[in-house]
Write a protein that holds these residues in place. Structure first.
Motif, PDB file in Angstrom:
ATOM      1  N   SER A  17      12.526  -6.326  -1.479  1.00 40.97           N
ATOM      2  CA  SER A  17      12.797  -7.148  -0.308  1.00 40.97           C
ATOM      3  C   SER A  17      11.530  -7.396   0.506  1.00 40.97           C
ATOM      4  O   SER A  17      11.218  -8.527   0.884  1.00 40.97           O
ATOM      5  CB  SER A  17      13.865  -6.469   0.559  1.00 40.97           C
ATOM      6  OG  SER A  17      14.138  -7.224   1.710  1.00 40.97           O
ATOM      7  N   ALA A  18      10.786  -6.328   0.773  1.00 40.23           N
ATOM      8  CA  ALA A  18       9.560  -6.460   1.562  1.00 40.23           C
ATOM      9  C   ALA A  18       8.501  -7.273   0.817  1.00 40.23           C
ATOM     10  O   ALA A  18       7.806  -8.097   1.414  1.00 40.23           O
ATOM     11  CB  ALA A  18       9.014  -5.074   1.909  1.00 40.23           C
ATOM     12  N   SER A  19       8.387  -7.066  -0.480  1.00 38.53           N
ATOM     13  CA  SER A  19       7.404  -7.813  -1.269  1.00 38.53           C
ATOM     14  C   SER A  19       7.770  -9.287  -1.386  1.00 38.53           C
ATOM     15  O   SER A  19       6.884 -10.144  -1.411  1.00 38.53           O
ATOM     16  CB  SER A  19       7.268  -7.197  -2.659  1.00 38.53           C
ATOM     17  OG  SER A  19       6.827  -5.867  -2.556  1.00 38.53           O
ATOM     18  N   ALA A  20       9.056  -9.583  -1.444  1.00 35.30           N
ATOM     19  CA  ALA A  20       9.484 -10.982  -1.476  1.00 35.30           C
ATOM     20  C   ALA A  20       9.128 -11.678  -0.170  1.00 35.30           C
ATOM     21  O   ALA A  20       8.728 -12.848  -0.165  1.00 35.30           O
ATOM     22  CB  ALA A  20      10.986 -11.071  -1.738  1.00 35.30           C
ATOM     23  N   ALA A  21       9.239 -10.956   0.943  1.00 33.37           N
ATOM     24  CA  ALA A  21       8.835 -11.525   2.237  1.00 33.37           C
ATOM     25  C   ALA A  21       7.345 -11.847   2.223  1.00 33.37           C
ATOM     26  O   ALA A  21       6.913 -12.880   2.744  1.00 33.37           O
ATOM     27  CB  ALA A  21       9.171 -10.566   3.370  1.00 33.37           C
ATOM     28  N   ALA A  22       6.561 -10.965   1.602  1.00 33.03           N
ATOM     29  CA  ALA A  22       5.117 -11.212   1.512  1.00 33.03           C
ATOM     30  C   ALA A  22       4.801 -12.365   0.577  1.00 33.03           C
ATOM     31  O   ALA A  22       3.718 -12.954   0.660  1.00 33.03           O
ATOM     32  CB  ALA A  22       4.406  -9.941   1.045  1.00 33.03           C
ATOM     33  N   GLY A  23       5.727 -12.707  -0.298  1.00 30.46           N
ATOM     34  CA  GLY A  23       5.533 -13.853  -1.178  1.00 30.46           C
ATOM     35  C   GLY A  23       5.758 -15.175  -0.476  1.00 30.46           C
ATOM     36  O   GLY A  23       5.442 -16.227  -1.006  1.00 30.46           O
ATOM     37  N   MET A  24       6.314 -15.126   0.734  1.00 32.14           N
ATOM     38  CA  MET A  24       6.554 -16.351   1.499  1.00 32.14           C
ATOM     39  C   MET A  24       5.526 -16.533   2.600  1.00 32.14           C
ATOM     40  O   MET A  24       5.058 -17.635   2.838  1.00 32.14           O
ATOM     41  CB  MET A  24       7.955 -16.311   2.095  1.00 32.14           C
ATOM     42  CG  MET A  24       9.014 -16.428   1.059  1.00 32.14           C
ATOM     43  SD  MET A  24      10.607 -16.404   1.818  1.00 32.14           S
ATOM     44  CE  MET A  24      11.459 -15.406   0.655  1.00 32.14           C
ATOM     45  N   ARG A  25       5.239 -15.496   3.318  1.00 30.75           N
ATOM     46  CA  ARG A  25       4.245 -15.497   4.393  1.00 30.75           C
ATOM     47  C   ARG A  25       3.491 -14.185   4.311  1.00 30.75           C
ATOM     48  O   ARG A  25       4.026 -13.188   3.823  1.00 30.75           O
ATOM     49  CB  ARG A  25       4.919 -15.602   5.768  1.00 30.75           C
ATOM     50  CG  ARG A  25       5.675 -16.874   5.992  1.00 30.75           C
ATOM     51  CD  ARG A  25       4.710 -17.986   6.402  1.00 30.75           C
ATOM     52  NE  ARG A  25       5.434 -19.195   6.717  1.00 30.75           N
ATOM     53  CZ  ARG A  25       5.460 -20.257   5.938  1.00 30.75           C
ATOM     54  NH1 ARG A  25       4.818 -20.261   4.807  1.00 30.75           N
ATOM     55  NH2 ARG A  25       6.120 -21.330   6.291  1.00 30.75           N
ATOM     56  N   ILE A  26       2.265 -14.126   4.829  1.00 32.97           N
ATOM     57  CA  ILE A  26       1.529 -12.875   4.748  1.00 32.97           C
ATOM     58  C   ILE A  26       1.358 -12.175   6.101  1.00 32.97           C
ATOM     59  O   ILE A  26       1.344 -10.964   6.169  1.00 32.97           O
ATOM     60  CB  ILE A  26       0.157 -13.056   4.058  1.00 32.97           C
ATOM     61  CG1 ILE A  26      -0.693 -14.101   4.755  1.00 32.97           C
ATOM     62  CG2 ILE A  26       0.343 -13.395   2.606  1.00 32.97           C
ATOM     63  CD1 ILE A  26      -2.081 -14.251   4.177  1.00 32.97           C
ATOM     64  N   GLY A  27       1.269 -12.913   7.168  1.00 30.28           N
ATOM     65  CA  GLY A  27       1.057 -12.292   8.478  1.00 30.28           C
ATOM     66  C   GLY A  27       2.337 -11.820   9.128  1.00 30.28           C
ATOM     67  O   GLY A  27       2.391 -10.731   9.712  1.00 30.28           O
ATOM     68  N   ILE A  28       3.377 -12.617   9.041  1.00 31.37           N
ATOM     69  CA  ILE A  28       4.647 -12.303   9.701  1.00 31.37           C
ATOM     70  C   ILE A  28       5.240 -10.996   9.186  1.00 31.37           C
ATOM     71  O   ILE A  28       5.620 -10.140   9.982  1.00 31.37           O
ATOM     72  CB  ILE A  28       5.634 -13.482   9.555  1.00 31.37           C
ATOM     73  CG1 ILE A  28       5.088 -14.713  10.284  1.00 31.37           C
ATOM     74  CG2 ILE A  28       7.009 -13.105  10.087  1.00 31.37           C
ATOM     75  CD1 ILE A  28       5.831 -15.990   9.985  1.00 31.37           C
ATOM     76  N   PRO A  29       5.325 -10.772   7.861  1.00 35.02           N
ATOM     77  CA  PRO A  29       5.898  -9.505   7.406  1.00 35.02           C
ATOM     78  C   PRO A  29       5.089  -8.286   7.837  1.00 35.02           C
ATOM     79  O   PRO A  29       5.649  -7.267   8.221  1.00 35.02           O
ATOM     80  CB  PRO A  29       5.901  -9.621   5.884  1.00 35.02           C
ATOM     81  CG  PRO A  29       5.763 -11.048   5.584  1.00 35.02           C
ATOM     82  CD  PRO A  29       5.050 -11.659   6.733  1.00 35.02           C
ATOM     83  N   LEU A  30       3.758  -8.401   7.785  1.00 37.57           N
ATOM     84  CA  LEU A  30       2.930  -7.273   8.204  1.00 37.57           C
ATOM     85  C   LEU A  30       3.081  -6.984   9.695  1.00 37.57           C
ATOM     86  O   LEU A  30       3.099  -5.831  10.114  1.00 37.57           O
ATOM     87  CB  LEU A  30       1.457  -7.535   7.866  1.00 37.57           C
ATOM     88  CG  LEU A  30       1.099  -7.494   6.382  1.00 37.57           C
ATOM     89  CD1 LEU A  30      -0.344  -7.916   6.175  1.00 37.57           C
ATOM     90  CD2 LEU A  30       1.348  -6.114   5.803  1.00 37.57           C
ATOM     91  N   LEU A  31       3.207  -8.030  10.483  1.00 36.39           N
ATOM     92  CA  LEU A  31       3.407  -7.852  11.928  1.00 36.39           C
ATOM     93  C   LEU A  31       4.752  -7.186  12.199  1.00 36.39           C
ATOM     94  O   LEU A  31       4.833  -6.235  12.978  1.00 36.39           O
ATOM     95  CB  LEU A  31       3.325  -9.201  12.643  1.00 36.39           C
ATOM     96  CG  LEU A  31       3.516  -9.184  14.156  1.00 36.39           C
ATOM     97  CD1 LEU A  31       2.409  -8.385  14.819  1.00 36.39           C
ATOM     98  CD2 LEU A  31       3.557 -10.596  14.700  1.00 36.39           C
ATOM     99  N   ILE A  32       5.797  -7.645  11.539  1.00 34.45           N
ATOM    100  CA  ILE A  32       7.128  -7.081  11.763  1.00 34.45           C
ATOM    101  C   ILE A  32       7.199  -5.632  11.304  1.00 34.45           C
ATOM    102  O   ILE A  32       7.763  -4.780  11.996  1.00 34.45           O
ATOM    103  CB  ILE A  32       8.207  -7.937  11.065  1.00 34.45           C
ATOM    104  CG1 ILE A  32       8.300  -9.302  11.742  1.00 34.45           C
ATOM    105  CG2 ILE A  32       9.564  -7.244  11.101  1.00 34.45           C
ATOM    106  CD1 ILE A  32       9.197 -10.280  11.030  1.00 34.45           C
TER     107      ILE A  32
END
Length: 183
Positions: free
Chosen positions: A9-24
Motif C-alpha cells: 500500500s505504501a509503495s503504491a502511494a510512492a508510485g503515484m507521488r513521491i513527496g506527499i507519501p513521505l510527508l504523510i
C-alpha cells in the motif's frame, strides 16, 4: 502477511507521488518525525519537513498543467523506486521478511506504477484533470490505509498492479495493430 500488504500500500502511494507519501508518513509518526523511516531518520526533521512540504505543494499544484505533468513524471520516474523502497521499509517494522526484499518489492512496485502513468500520459497526450485528482486522492488514501487498514490498502495496491498488467497488454495490442497497418 499484514505487514506485506501495508508495504504494498505504501509503495503504491510512492508510485503515484513521491513527496506527499513521505510527508504523510512522517506526520503520522507524531513527535518522532521520520525517526522510524530509514535514510530519512538521518536528516534533520525541520529541514526534511520544509523540503517535503514544498515538494508536496509543487506536486499538487504543478500536476494540474500539461507541462507540469511532464516535468513531474521525469523526476518521479527516477525517484519513485527509491521512495517506494523507503516507504516499504518505513511501514514494515515487525516482519520476518528481510529488509532488502521489502525494499526491492516496494521499489519495483513504485516503478511499475510510475511507468504506467508515463505510458498513459503519452498515450492520452496528457492526463485529464479528473485523473490527476483521483491520483492525488488515491495516493493519500493508500498511505493512510498502510497504517490504519493495511489489508484494504494492500488489496487496492494489488488491483493497481493488475491494472498495470492490463494496461501493458492493451498497449501491446495497440502496437501490434499499428504495426500490421503499416505493413
Amino acid at each position: 502477511m499484514i505487514e506485506i500488504l501495508a508495504t504494498l500500500s505504501a509503495s503504491a502511494a510512492a508510485g503515484m507521488r513521491i513527496g506527499i507519501p513521505l510527508l504523510i508518513i512522517g506526520l503520522l509518526q507524531g513527535s518522532n518525525l521520520w525517526s522510524q523511516v530509514p535514510i530519512l531518520s538521518h536528516i534533520s526533521p525541520p529541514i526534511l519537513l520544509g523540503c517535503l512540504t514544498s515538494w508536496s505543494l509543487i506536486e499538487l499544484l504543478v500536476s494540474k498543467k500539461l507541462w507540469g505533468q511532464r516535468l513531474l513524471q521525469l523526476i518521479e520516474l527516477f525517484m519513485s523506486p527509491l521512495v517506494g523502497a523507503i516507504m516499504g521499509l518505513g511501514v514494515a517494522t515487525a516482519t520476518a521478511t528481510p529488509n532488502w526484499l521489502i525494499a526491492i518489492i516496494g521499489g519495483l512496485l513504485a516503478l511499475v506504477l510510475q511507468l504506467v502513468q508515463v505510458g498513459w500520459f503519452y498515450r492520452l497526450r496528457g492526463l485529464p484533470l479528473w485523473a490527476v485528482f483521483l491520483q492525488d486522492t488515491l495516493c493519500i488514501a493508500l498511505v493512510l490505509f498502510a497504517f490504519d487498514a493495511p489489508w484494504q490498502g494492500g488489496v487496492i495496491a494489488l488491483i493497481l498492479l493488475w491494472f498495470a498488467v492490463r494496461s501493458a497488454k492493451q498497449w501491446y495490442g495497440w502496437y501490434n495493430k499499428g504495426k500490421r497497418r503499416r505493413a
